[in-house]
Design a protein around this motif. Structure first.
Motif, PDB file in Angstrom:
ATOM      1  N   PHE A 193      49.164  36.789  48.407  1.00  0.00           N
ATOM      2  CA  PHE A 193      47.931  37.056  47.663  1.00  0.00           C
ATOM      3  C   PHE A 193      46.794  37.449  48.602  1.00  0.00           C
ATOM      4  O   PHE A 193      46.026  38.366  48.310  1.00  0.00           O
ATOM      5  CB  PHE A 193      47.523  35.826  46.849  1.00  0.00           C
ATOM      6  N   VAL A 194      46.693  36.763  49.727  1.00  0.00           N
ATOM      7  CA  VAL A 194      45.644  37.082  50.705  1.00  0.00           C
ATOM      8  C   VAL A 194      45.798  38.524  51.181  1.00  0.00           C
ATOM      9  O   VAL A 194      44.836  39.308  51.191  1.00  0.00           O
ATOM     10  CB  VAL A 194      45.691  36.113  51.907  1.00  0.00           C
ATOM     11  N   SER A 227      45.472  43.053  40.918  1.00  0.00           N
ATOM     12  CA  SER A 227      45.494  41.982  39.910  1.00  0.00           C
ATOM     13  C   SER A 227      46.793  42.044  39.107  1.00  0.00           C
ATOM     14  O   SER A 227      47.349  41.002  38.739  1.00  0.00           O
ATOM     15  CB  SER A 227      44.285  42.086  38.984  1.00  0.00           C
ATOM     16  N   ILE A 228      47.300  43.252  38.849  1.00  0.00           N
ATOM     17  CA  ILE A 228      48.570  43.397  38.125  1.00  0.00           C
ATOM     18  C   ILE A 228      49.740  42.915  38.993  1.00  0.00           C
ATOM     19  O   ILE A 228      50.617  42.180  38.521  1.00  0.00           O
ATOM     20  CB  ILE A 228      48.780  44.859  37.693  1.00  0.00           C
ATOM     21  N   ILE A 229      49.744  43.297  40.269  1.00  0.00           N
ATOM     22  CA  ILE A 229      50.820  42.882  41.176  1.00  0.00           C
ATOM     23  C   ILE A 229      50.818  41.369  41.361  1.00  0.00           C
ATOM     24  O   ILE A 229      51.857  40.704  41.231  1.00  0.00           O
ATOM     25  CB  ILE A 229      50.699  43.598  42.541  1.00  0.00           C
ATOM     26  N   ASN A 230      49.651  40.804  41.655  1.00  0.00           N
ATOM     27  CA  ASN A 230      49.566  39.352  41.838  1.00  0.00           C
ATOM     28  C   ASN A 230      49.924  38.608  40.553  1.00  0.00           C
ATOM     29  O   ASN A 230      50.605  37.578  40.581  1.00  0.00           O
ATOM     30  CB  ASN A 230      48.164  38.955  42.300  1.00  0.00           C
ATOM     31  N   GLY A 231      49.434  39.144  39.432  1.00  0.00           N
ATOM     32  CA  GLY A 231      49.754  38.531  38.148  1.00  0.00           C
ATOM     33  C   GLY A 231      51.244  38.572  37.865  1.00  0.00           C
ATOM     34  O   GLY A 231      51.816  37.617  37.323  1.00  0.00           O
ATOM     35  N   ILE A 238      44.032  44.376  50.825  1.00  0.00           N
ATOM     36  CA  ILE A 238      44.375  45.773  50.519  1.00  0.00           C
ATOM     37  C   ILE A 238      43.554  46.263  49.329  1.00  0.00           C
ATOM     38  O   ILE A 238      43.038  47.393  49.318  1.00  0.00           O
ATOM     39  CB  ILE A 238      45.879  45.916  50.208  1.00  0.00           C
ATOM     40  N   GLY A 239      43.408  45.403  48.319  1.00  0.00           N
ATOM     41  CA  GLY A 239      42.640  45.765  47.132  1.00  0.00           C
ATOM     42  C   GLY A 239      41.184  46.051  47.444  1.00  0.00           C
ATOM     43  O   GLY A 239      40.586  46.980  46.880  1.00  0.00           O
ATOM     44  N   LEU A 240      40.596  45.275  48.346  1.00  0.00           N
ATOM     45  CA  LEU A 240      39.206  45.513  48.753  1.00  0.00           C
ATOM     46  C   LEU A 240      39.054  46.892  49.369  1.00  0.00           C
ATOM     47  O   LEU A 240      38.067  47.600  49.119  1.00  0.00           O
ATOM     48  CB  LEU A 240      38.761  44.431  49.754  1.00  0.00           C
ATOM     49  N   ASP A 284      43.487  33.173  45.896  1.00  0.00           N
ATOM     50  CA  ASP A 284      43.679  33.219  44.446  1.00  0.00           C
ATOM     51  C   ASP A 284      44.189  34.601  44.031  1.00  0.00           C
ATOM     52  O   ASP A 284      43.683  35.631  44.487  1.00  0.00           O
ATOM     53  CB  ASP A 284      42.357  32.918  43.735  1.00  0.00           C
ATOM     54  N   GLY A 285      45.167  34.628  43.140  1.00  0.00           N
ATOM     55  CA  GLY A 285      45.749  35.895  42.719  1.00  0.00           C
ATOM     56  C   GLY A 285      44.756  36.815  42.038  1.00  0.00           C
ATOM     57  O   GLY A 285      44.914  38.039  42.061  1.00  0.00           O
TER      58      GLY A 285
END
Length: 254
Positions: free
Chosen positions: A224-225, A195-199, A230-232, A32-33
């Motif tokens: 997204f995965v 969240s901005i990139i995925n969005g 990377i975000g984590l 999920d994005g």
């Protein structure tokens, strides 16, 4: 043409929610994005659950994704939402709710032990009136669970009006008779950036929704995965000034 529309509808409202776990919000999958945002919100709700008690009102709840974690703590769990925005934002929703604007609740004063107000203030132009109404229906010493965005993309348009800084939010609550008990940053630079990139990826391809949802899906979901992982990692650096959302636990002190 009709066949393509049915296929697009199936992918959009049946298959994608299954593949991303969005039908289980906030327990979405890493595909999920907005996985990172939902993960943070679930973490905050679970941490705050021991404050929840008695008669609970979930204002502007949408599909009430946190009810499953909190209703056992309550003697009654009431969901309210505006039928106008609910119909537009949650087309396939079957949630039963009290039709009410957050600025004018049809409940008697001092009748609620807990009020839940997650990701609502940014969608109400007269947001201070929402805080006043939440305080009105709360009993003295009642608990308010509140979350708002800070660095976050425009969403639920055209019903997206405001963003709140940490200091503005604390001042708003304190000036309206609330005592801040706990203040949480819902993610840091990782959650904010990803969240901005995925969005952006999802939004920019929305003009070709059927093509995106059918043809490009096997490419977009792995992206997204990767981004979410990377975000984590980036979130391990606790840059509080770059948080996407804030979560507050406060008490009605009057």
């Amino acid at each position: 043409m009709q066949m393509m529309e049915r296929l697009c509808h199936y992918f959009s409202y049946k298959l994608i929610p299954i593949l991303t776990g969005s039908i289980h919000q906030p327990d979405v999958y890493v595909t999920d994005g907005f996985f990172l945002n939902w993960r943070q919100m679930k973490k905050s709700i679970l941490k705050a659950s021991h404050y929840v008690k008695g008669k609970c009102l979930d204002i502007g709840a949408g599909q009430a994704p946190y009810k499953k974690y909190l209703e056992e703590k309550c003697t009654e769990y009431i969901i309210s939402d505006s039928s106008l925005t609910h119909k537009e934002m949650f087309k396939a929703s079957d949630v039963q709710f009290v039709n009410a604007e957050a600025t004018s609740l049809p409940f008697a004063s001092e009748t609620m032990d807990t009020v839940i107000l997650t990701q609502v203030l940014e969608h109400v132009f007269d947001y201070q009136d929402v805080i006043i109404e939440a305080k009105r229906v709360l009993k003295k010493e009642g608990i308010l669970l509140l979350s708002v965005p800070f660095i976050y993309q425009a969403h639920a348009q055209p019903y997206d009006f405001f963003r709140f800084s940490e200091f503005g939010l604390k001042t708003l609550l304190e000036k309206n008779g609330f005592e801040v008990i706990e203040f949480h940053y819902q993610g840091y630079l990782g959650t904010t950036l990803i969240s901005i990139i995925n969005g952006y990826i999802w939004d920019r391809t929305s003009k070709f929704r059927c093509f995106r949802n059918i043809v490009c899906l096997p490419i977009i979901l792995p992206i997204f995965v990767f981004n979410n992982i990377i975000g984590l990692f980036l979130d391990t650096f606790k840059a509080q000034s770059f948080s996407p959302n804030f979560f507050v636990i406060c008490r009605n002190r009057d």
